[in-house]
Design a protein around this motif. Structure first.
Motif, PDB file in Angstrom:
ATOM      1  N   UNK A 137      10.853  21.789   4.952  1.00 30.54           N
ATOM      2  CA  UNK A 137       9.537  22.175   4.457  1.00 30.54           C
ATOM      3  C   UNK A 137       9.077  21.288   3.305  1.00 30.54           C
ATOM      4  N   UNK A 138       7.765  21.219   3.143  1.00 25.51           N
ATOM      5  CA  UNK A 138       7.137  20.470   2.044  1.00 25.51           C
ATOM      6  C   UNK A 138       7.655  19.037   1.933  1.00 25.51           C
ATOM      7  N   UNK A 139       7.632  18.286   3.034  1.00 17.75           N
ATOM      8  CA  UNK A 139       8.094  16.900   2.959  1.00 17.75           C
ATOM      9  C   UNK A 139       7.199  16.068   2.035  1.00 17.75           C
ATOM     10  N   UNK A 140       7.831  15.177   1.295  1.00 20.65           N
ATOM     11  CA  UNK A 140       7.103  14.330   0.354  1.00 20.65           C
ATOM     12  C   UNK A 140       7.586  12.894   0.486  1.00 20.65           C
ATOM     13  N   UNK A 141       6.665  11.989   0.711  1.00 19.73           N
ATOM     14  CA  UNK A 141       6.987  10.573   0.796  1.00 19.73           C
ATOM     15  C   UNK A 141       7.428  10.058  -0.571  1.00 19.73           C
ATOM     16  N   UNK A 198       9.439  -1.265   0.129  1.00 17.98           N
ATOM     17  CA  UNK A 198       8.667  -2.411  -0.381  1.00 17.98           C
ATOM     18  C   UNK A 198       7.178  -2.087  -0.447  1.00 17.98           C
ATOM     19  N   UNK A 199       6.527  -2.593  -1.470  1.00 22.18           N
ATOM     20  CA  UNK A 199       5.135  -2.225  -1.723  1.00 22.18           C
ATOM     21  C   UNK A 199       4.219  -2.529  -0.548  1.00 22.18           C
ATOM     22  N   UNK A 200       4.444  -3.666   0.120  1.00 23.01           N
ATOM     23  CA  UNK A 200       3.544  -4.050   1.210  1.00 23.01           C
ATOM     24  C   UNK A 200       3.726  -3.189   2.462  1.00 23.01           C
ATOM     25  N   UNK A 201       4.795  -2.351   2.502  1.00 16.25           N
ATOM     26  CA  UNK A 201       5.036  -1.499   3.672  1.00 16.25           C
ATOM     27  C   UNK A 201       4.782  -0.022   3.395  1.00 16.25           C
ATOM     28  N   UNK A 202       4.364   0.310   2.192  1.00 15.93           N
ATOM     29  CA  UNK A 202       4.272   1.717   1.810  1.00 15.93           C
ATOM     30  C   UNK A 202       3.214   2.476   2.607  1.00 15.93           C
ATOM     31  N   UNK A 203       2.132   1.817   2.955  1.00 18.31           N
ATOM     32  CA  UNK A 203       1.084   2.500   3.713  1.00 18.31           C
ATOM     33  C   UNK A 203       1.583   2.982   5.065  1.00 18.31           C
ATOM     34  N   UNK A 204       2.159   2.072   5.846  1.00 19.09           N
ATOM     35  CA  UNK A 204       2.661   2.441   7.167  1.00 19.09           C
ATOM     36  C   UNK A 204       3.904   3.316   7.047  1.00 19.09           C
ATOM     37  N   UNK A 205       4.717   3.066   6.016  1.00 20.96           N
ATOM     38  CA  UNK A 205       5.930   3.864   5.838  1.00 20.96           C
ATOM     39  C   UNK A 205       5.596   5.326   5.581  1.00 20.96           C
ATOM     40  N   UNK A 206       4.551   5.587   4.819  1.00 21.63           N
ATOM     41  CA  UNK A 206       4.191   6.976   4.536  1.00 21.63           C
ATOM     42  C   UNK A 206       3.794   7.714   5.814  1.00 21.63           C
ATOM     43  N   UNK A 207       3.052   7.042   6.686  1.00 19.36           N
ATOM     44  CA  UNK A 207       2.649   7.665   7.959  1.00 19.36           C
ATOM     45  C   UNK A 207       3.880   7.939   8.820  1.00 19.36           C
ATOM     46  N   UNK A 208       4.769   6.945   8.893  1.00 18.36           N
ATOM     47  CA  UNK A 208       5.983   7.102   9.697  1.00 18.36           C
ATOM     48  C   UNK A 208       6.904   8.176   9.117  1.00 18.36           C
TER      49      UNK A 208
END
Length: 258
Positions: free
Chosen positions: A185-189, A195-205
């Motif tokens: 429950x309550x997952x948090x990225x 790495x900073x350049x992958x954080x956007x896609x990593x958060x979705x995944x």
């Protein structure tokens, strides 16, 4: 099998039969201790026993799932005395026992490498994931879980896309739903491990992986022959995850089922 100094022949016979049955619940075991109390022993002739206890350590269920410790204890139980003479134990009716199951962080991480779990994390075709991968299935591997205080966990893993591998990192709380399912429950990225350049896609995944994980751990998938586990509460304690609840014992297990 352990016997107290005053244990009579009837109890020893019951303990021997119960130990042989319980041993067949597990693919492997470091130790399994069974104690059956029946006093006076004449009650055994009527198929009545006072108490049944089982304690096991280093148990392996279905060849892949390591349990550090499992305990359960019943109140009075009715059995078929004739089955005991044949070296088995047959219940006249199902019974319940209080139960406690302890998993370790290392054992949980080994379970993530098991064939059953790996299959659930391979070639996932959820639309949200396939939008990121150009329409190709996505897989998750190299899962590492760390137990934290207050029923929290931290998970690191890798999402495998057709042309890239993306690290994912999250924290979540663990809880029990419907007495049989472990809910994340309550997952948090947690971006610091990515790495900073992958954080956007990593958060979705990461959020997609959290949803997959939340639907994965159901105790009914790890069934024991004749024993149904139901959990009322869980807690993290150092590197251990401790479940407390009850076992519905329909029958004593048959040899060969592991």
């Amino acid at each position: 099998m352990k016997n107290s100094p005053g244990t009579d022949f009837g109890e020893r016979m019951l303990n021997a039969a119960a130990s042989e049955s319980i041993r067949h619940l597990f693919s492997k075991s470091e130790s399994v201790e069974v104690s059956i109390r029946c006093f006076p022993s004449s009650k055994l002739l009527q198929g009545s026993i006072d108490n049944f206890k089982m304690s096991g350590r280093g148990l392996v269920i279905r060849r892949d799932f390591w349990v550090e410790e499992m305990r359960f204890e019943t109140d009075a139980v009715a059995i078929d005395f004739g089955s005991v003479l044949g070296g088995k134990i047959r219940l006249k009716q199902p019974t319940q026992a209080i139960a406690q199951v302890t998993l370790t962080e290392a054992g949980i991480n080994d379970a993530f490498k098991s064939e059953l779990v790996v299959k659930r994390m391979q070639n996932i075709t959820e639309p949200a994931l396939m939008n990121l991968s150009g329409g190709e299935p996505v897989s998750f591997d190299e899962v590492q879980l760390k137990l934290l205080p207050e029923n929290k966990i931290q998970i690191f893993a890798k999402a495998v896309l057709p042309n890239n591998t993306v690290p994912i990192s999250m924290t979540a709380s663990v809880a029990i739903e419907r007495r049989r399912r472990v809910s994340f429950q309550n997952p948090k990225f947690e971006p610091e491990a990515v790495p900073e350049d992958l954080r956007g896609i990593s958060e979705i995944l990461t959020m997609a992986f959290a949803e997959i994980l939340d639907n994965m751990v159901d105790l009914d998938r790890f069934d024991l022959d004749g024993v149904l586990l139901r959990i009322n509460r869980l807690e993290t304690e150092g590197d251990k995850l401790i479940f407390s609840g009850y076992a519905q014992i329909e029958r004593f297990p048959n040899a060969g089922r592991k």
